[in-house]
Scaffold this motif. Structure first.
Motif, PDB file in Angstrom:
ATOM      1  N   MET A 143      44.639 -15.399 -20.512  1.00 38.96           N
ATOM      2  CA  MET A 143      43.599 -15.701 -19.522  1.00 38.96           C
ATOM      3  C   MET A 143      42.624 -14.535 -19.516  1.00 38.96           C
ATOM      4  O   MET A 143      43.026 -13.391 -19.307  1.00 38.96           O
ATOM      5  N   ASP A 144      41.342 -14.828 -19.742  1.00 41.88           N
ATOM      6  CA  ASP A 144      40.352 -13.746 -19.797  1.00 41.88           C
ATOM      7  C   ASP A 144      39.892 -13.329 -18.398  1.00 41.88           C
ATOM      8  O   ASP A 144      40.245 -13.954 -17.399  1.00 41.88           O
ATOM      9  N   GLY A 145      39.111 -12.268 -18.359  1.00 40.28           N
ATOM     10  CA  GLY A 145      38.661 -11.707 -17.083  1.00 40.28           C
ATOM     11  C   GLY A 145      37.749 -12.633 -16.299  1.00 40.28           C
ATOM     12  O   GLY A 145      37.798 -12.663 -15.069  1.00 40.28           O
ATOM     13  N   GLU A 146      36.935 -13.420 -16.992  1.00 36.92           N
ATOM     14  CA  GLU A 146      36.039 -14.345 -16.295  1.00 36.92           C
ATOM     15  C   GLU A 146      36.837 -15.448 -15.608  1.00 36.92           C
ATOM     16  O   GLU A 146      36.571 -15.794 -14.454  1.00 36.92           O
ATOM     17  N   THR A 147      37.821 -16.005 -16.309  1.00 28.81           N
ATOM     18  CA  THR A 147      38.673 -17.041 -15.714  1.00 28.81           C
ATOM     19  C   THR A 147      39.450 -16.466 -14.530  1.00 28.81           C
ATOM     20  O   THR A 147      39.567 -17.113 -13.484  1.00 28.81           O
ATOM     21  N   LEU A 148      39.945 -15.249 -14.685  1.00 28.17           N
ATOM     22  CA  LEU A 148      40.665 -14.572 -13.598  1.00 28.17           C
ATOM     23  C   LEU A 148      39.744 -14.392 -12.394  1.00 28.17           C
ATOM     24  O   LEU A 148      40.127 -14.678 -11.254  1.00 28.17           O
ATOM     25  N   LEU A 149      38.515 -13.935 -12.629  1.00 35.17           N
ATOM     26  CA  LEU A 149      37.542 -13.746 -11.546  1.00 35.17           C
ATOM     27  C   LEU A 149      37.286 -15.060 -10.811  1.00 35.17           C
ATOM     28  O   LEU A 149      37.305 -15.096  -9.575  1.00 35.17           O
ATOM     29  N   LYS A 150      37.087 -16.142 -11.560  1.00 37.36           N
ATOM     30  CA  LYS A 150      36.837 -17.453 -10.935  1.00 37.36           C
ATOM     31  C   LYS A 150      38.031 -17.888 -10.098  1.00 37.36           C
ATOM     32  O   LYS A 150      37.868 -18.442  -9.005  1.00 37.36           O
ATOM     33  N   TRP A 151      39.235 -17.632 -10.594  1.00 41.08           N
ATOM     34  CA  TRP A 151      40.443 -18.013  -9.858  1.00 41.08           C
ATOM     35  C   TRP A 151      40.525 -17.219  -8.558  1.00 41.08           C
ATOM     36  O   TRP A 151      40.795 -17.776  -7.493  1.00 41.08           O
ATOM     37  N   VAL A 152      40.295 -15.893  -8.642  1.00 38.93           N
ATOM     38  CA  VAL A 152      40.366 -15.023  -7.457  1.00 38.93           C
ATOM     39  C   VAL A 152      39.330 -15.461  -6.423  1.00 38.93           C
ATOM     40  O   VAL A 152      39.641 -15.606  -5.238  1.00 38.93           O
ATOM     41  N   LYS A 153      38.096 -15.679  -6.860  1.00 34.60           N
ATOM     42  CA  LYS A 153      37.027 -16.041  -5.924  1.00 34.60           C
ATOM     43  C   LYS A 153      37.205 -17.444  -5.368  1.00 34.60           C
ATOM     44  O   LYS A 153      36.672 -17.767  -4.304  1.00 34.60           O
ATOM     45  N   GLY A 154      37.974 -18.287  -6.063  1.00 33.18           N
ATOM     46  CA  GLY A 154      38.243 -19.637  -5.585  1.00 33.18           C
ATOM     47  C   GLY A 154      39.464 -19.734  -4.686  1.00 33.18           C
ATOM     48  O   GLY A 154      39.740 -20.787  -4.117  1.00 33.18           O
ATOM     49  N   SER A 155      40.186 -18.619  -4.538  1.00 33.62           N
ATOM     50  CA  SER A 155      41.396 -18.610  -3.716  1.00 33.62           C
ATOM     51  C   SER A 155      41.071 -18.097  -2.310  1.00 33.62           C
ATOM     52  O   SER A 155      40.601 -16.977  -2.162  1.00 33.62           O
ATOM     53  N   PRO A 156      41.331 -18.912  -1.275  1.00 28.75           N
ATOM     54  CA  PRO A 156      41.028 -18.464   0.090  1.00 28.75           C
ATOM     55  C   PRO A 156      41.695 -17.127   0.437  1.00 28.75           C
ATOM     56  O   PRO A 156      41.110 -16.309   1.154  1.00 28.75           O
ATOM     57  N   ARG A 157      42.878 -16.878  -0.099  1.00 25.02           N
ATOM     58  CA  ARG A 157      43.610 -15.645   0.219  1.00 25.02           C
ATOM     59  C   ARG A 157      43.045 -14.426  -0.511  1.00 25.02           C
ATOM     60  O   ARG A 157      43.144 -13.296  -0.035  1.00 25.02           O
ATOM     61  N   LEU A 158      42.421 -14.653  -1.672  1.00 26.98           N
ATOM     62  CA  LEU A 158      41.964 -13.527  -2.494  1.00 26.98           C
ATOM     63  C   LEU A 158      40.447 -13.391  -2.583  1.00 26.98           C
ATOM     64  O   LEU A 158      39.948 -12.449  -3.182  1.00 26.98           O
ATOM     65  N   THR A 159      39.715 -14.319  -1.983  1.00 24.89           N
ATOM     66  CA  THR A 159      38.270 -14.368  -2.177  1.00 24.89           C
ATOM     67  C   THR A 159      37.538 -13.063  -1.833  1.00 24.89           C
ATOM     68  O   THR A 159      36.514 -12.741  -2.420  1.00 24.89           O
TER      69      THR A 159
END
Length: 123
Positions: A61-77
């Motif tokens: 999983m690359d950094g861009e996909t990781l960033l999108k996942w983090v920003k899409g998570s209510p707990r991690l946004t």
């Protein structure tokens, strides 16, 4: 900062990032390393984290996909994400910042650059 996750497929790069964080005064933080974005996500789910420093290009999983996942998570946004890249692509930097990256830094990073970038978070 109490906990920092460092994601990079290069053990040497993770060591350099860790050392830079120590030099700028974050040596007391619990620094957790991950060799790819998926492992980083697992570490982020374990306990509250104050900062994520991730490489852009990684296997699994690359950094861009990781960033999108983090920003899409209510707990991690609200988690600040610093992306480190050797690409040096201004258009990609704008895209990553738009997605929610706190900063995009070019490799090799230096303690001075990291300090300037993280100063607002260290107050």
């Amino acid at each position: 900062m109490k906990r920092i996750v460092i994601a990079d497929d290069s053990a040497t790069a993770r060591m350099v990032i860790r050392r830079c964080l120590e030099i700028i005064g974050l040596g007391e933080a619990d620094m957790v390393e991950a060799p790819n974005g998926r492992e980083a996500l697992n570490r982020l789910k374990e306990e509250p984290t104050d900062l994520l420093v991730t490489d852009l290009n990684m296997p699994v999983m690359d950094g861009e996909t990781l960033l999108k996942w983090v920003k899409g998570s209510p707990r991690l946004t609200d988690l600040p994400v610093v992306i480190v890249t050797s690409a040096g692509n201004p258009a990609k930097e704008v895209e990553l910042t738009t997605i929610g990256a706190f900063a995009v830094l070019n490799k090799p990073i230096s303690p001075a650059t990291l300090l300037k970038t993280l100063e607002p978070l260290m107050q």
